[in-house]
Design a protein around this motif. Sequence first.
Motif, PDB file in Angstrom:
ATOM      1  N   GLU A  72       0.882  -1.159   0.000  1.00 26.30           N
ATOM      2  CA  GLU A  72       0.000   0.000   0.000  1.00 26.30           C
ATOM      3  C   GLU A  72       0.917   1.205   0.000  1.00 26.30           C
ATOM      4  OE1 GLU A  72      -3.945   1.487   2.256  1.00 26.30           O
ATOM      5  OE2 GLU A  72      -2.322   0.770   3.537  1.00 26.30           O
ATOM      6  N   LEU A  73       0.681   2.088  -0.915  1.00 28.90           N
ATOM      7  CA  LEU A  73       1.649   3.147  -1.129  1.00 28.90           C
ATOM      8  C   LEU A  73       0.950   4.426  -1.558  1.00 28.90           C
ATOM      9  CD1 LEU A  73       4.770   3.608  -1.455  1.00 28.90           C
ATOM     10  CD2 LEU A  73       4.499   2.821  -3.803  1.00 28.90           C
ATOM     11  N   GLU A  74       1.278   5.523  -0.919  1.00 29.09           N
ATOM     12  CA  GLU A  74       0.879   6.842  -1.396  1.00 29.09           C
ATOM     13  C   GLU A  74       2.162   7.542  -1.790  1.00 29.09           C
ATOM     14  OE1 GLU A  74      -1.477  10.784   0.054  1.00 29.09           O
ATOM     15  OE2 GLU A  74      -2.251   8.835   0.714  1.00 29.09           O
ATOM     16  N   PHE A  75       2.204   8.068  -3.014  1.00 25.90           N
ATOM     17  CA  PHE A  75       3.443   8.600  -3.549  1.00 25.90           C
ATOM     18  C   PHE A  75       3.149   9.683  -4.575  1.00 25.90           C
ATOM     19  CE2 PHE A  75       2.026   5.107  -6.102  1.00 25.90           C
ATOM     20  CZ  PHE A  75       2.280   5.475  -7.416  1.00 25.90           C
ATOM     21  N   GLY A  76       4.186  10.370  -4.987  1.00 29.59           N
ATOM     22  CA  GLY A  76       4.048  11.418  -5.990  1.00 29.59           C
ATOM     23  C   GLY A  76       4.651  11.016  -7.324  1.00 29.59           C
ATOM     24  N   TRP A  77       3.971  11.391  -8.387  1.00 31.38           N
ATOM     25  CA  TRP A  77       4.485  11.271  -9.752  1.00 31.38           C
ATOM     26  C   TRP A  77       4.327  12.633 -10.409  1.00 31.38           C
ATOM     27  CZ3 TRP A  77       1.932   6.411 -12.434  1.00 31.38           C
ATOM     28  CH2 TRP A  77       2.707   5.283 -12.197  1.00 31.38           C
ATOM     29  N   THR A  78       5.266  13.000 -11.261  1.00 30.26           N
ATOM     30  CA  THR A  78       5.054  14.215 -12.044  1.00 30.26           C
ATOM     31  C   THR A  78       3.889  13.966 -12.995  1.00 30.26           C
ATOM     32  OG1 THR A  78       6.563  13.589 -13.810  1.00 30.26           O
ATOM     33  CG2 THR A  78       7.510  14.868 -11.979  1.00 30.26           C
ATOM     34  N   ASN A  79       3.224  15.034 -13.388  1.00 30.77           N
ATOM     35  CA  ASN A  79       2.088  14.902 -14.304  1.00 30.77           C
ATOM     36  C   ASN A  79       2.518  14.292 -15.633  1.00 30.77           C
ATOM     37  OD1 ASN A  79       0.416  15.990 -12.354  1.00 30.77           O
ATOM     38  ND2 ASN A  79       0.771  18.072 -13.049  1.00 30.77           N
ATOM     39  N   MET A  80       3.731  14.586 -16.047  1.00 32.33           N
ATOM     40  CA  MET A  80       4.262  14.019 -17.282  1.00 32.33           C
ATOM     41  C   MET A  80       4.324  12.490 -17.187  1.00 32.33           C
ATOM     42  SD  MET A  80       7.899  14.951 -19.130  1.00 32.33           S
ATOM     43  CE  MET A  80       8.767  14.772 -17.590  1.00 32.33           C
ATOM     44  N   VAL A  81       4.725  11.971 -16.044  1.00 29.88           N
ATOM     45  CA  VAL A  81       4.793  10.518 -15.855  1.00 29.88           C
ATOM     46  C   VAL A  81       3.391   9.922 -15.795  1.00 29.88           C
ATOM     47  CG1 VAL A  81       5.475   8.693 -14.239  1.00 29.88           C
ATOM     48  CG2 VAL A  81       7.089  10.497 -14.844  1.00 29.88           C
ATOM     49  N   VAL A  82       2.461  10.590 -15.106  1.00 32.74           N
ATOM     50  CA  VAL A  82       1.078  10.100 -15.067  1.00 32.74           C
ATOM     51  C   VAL A  82       0.548   9.951 -16.486  1.00 32.74           C
ATOM     52  CG1 VAL A  82      -1.291  10.577 -14.338  1.00 32.74           C
ATOM     53  CG2 VAL A  82       0.606  11.111 -12.788  1.00 32.74           C
ATOM     54  N   GLU A  83       0.744  10.976 -17.306  1.00 26.49           N
ATOM     55  CA  GLU A  83       0.233  10.934 -18.677  1.00 26.49           C
ATOM     56  C   GLU A  83       0.905   9.847 -19.512  1.00 26.49           C
ATOM     57  OE1 GLU A  83       0.615  15.006 -19.958  1.00 26.49           O
ATOM     58  OE2 GLU A  83      -1.290  15.554 -18.999  1.00 26.49           O
ATOM     59  N   SER A  84       2.196   9.652 -19.348  1.00 24.78           N
ATOM     60  CA  SER A  84       2.874   8.613 -20.129  1.00 24.78           C
ATOM     61  C   SER A  84       2.469   7.215 -19.656  1.00 24.78           C
ATOM     62  CB  SER A  84       4.394   8.796 -20.106  1.00 24.78           C
ATOM     63  OG  SER A  84       4.919   8.553 -18.827  1.00 24.78           O
ATOM     64  N   TYR A  85       2.209   7.049 -18.357  1.00 31.60           N
ATOM     65  CA  TYR A  85       1.744   5.759 -17.831  1.00 31.60           C
ATOM     66  C   TYR A  85       0.344   5.450 -18.363  1.00 31.60           C
ATOM     67  CZ  TYR A  85       1.320   1.918 -14.479  1.00 31.60           C
ATOM     68  OH  TYR A  85       1.184   0.688 -13.898  1.00 31.60           O
TER      69      TYR A  85
END
Length: 133
Positions: free
Chosen positions: A44-57
């Motif tokens: 279980e993990l709460e973490f940050g991703w840049t928006n650029m990574v969210v979009e590429s994922y």
Amino acid sequence: MAILKDAKQNGNYVELSIKRHIPGESEGSRMYFQYVELNRMQYELEFGWTNMVVESYIEATSQFPLPQLHGLYSSFEKHLYELSWINMDMSNDQYKLHFYGSDQDFELIALAEDIRTFGNDLNAEWQHIISIS
């Protein structure tokens, strides 16, 4: 929340959702992730991703499998930075997915269509959260 269930093992799945969003490509989003194995939470993990990574994922999963990725999606993030896959059964488009991160290392088996649905569900959540940010 996007959910991807294991095609072979009931009770194995991943969940990924977007908790918060700061507008801007180089800004970030707060993500929530769970990996459940045999109906018991393993990660279980709460973490940050840049928006650029969210979009590429989202692109990598909603358009799965992107031929130009050659079976490997990776980012510069600390958590869930890599997703690799191999086609296990050409007749039904079944893939073994391997998720990696600083503290994550596990596999799921899923159909390509289910992976695309997972990516599309995450995209729907993304579109909603950026519309209200």
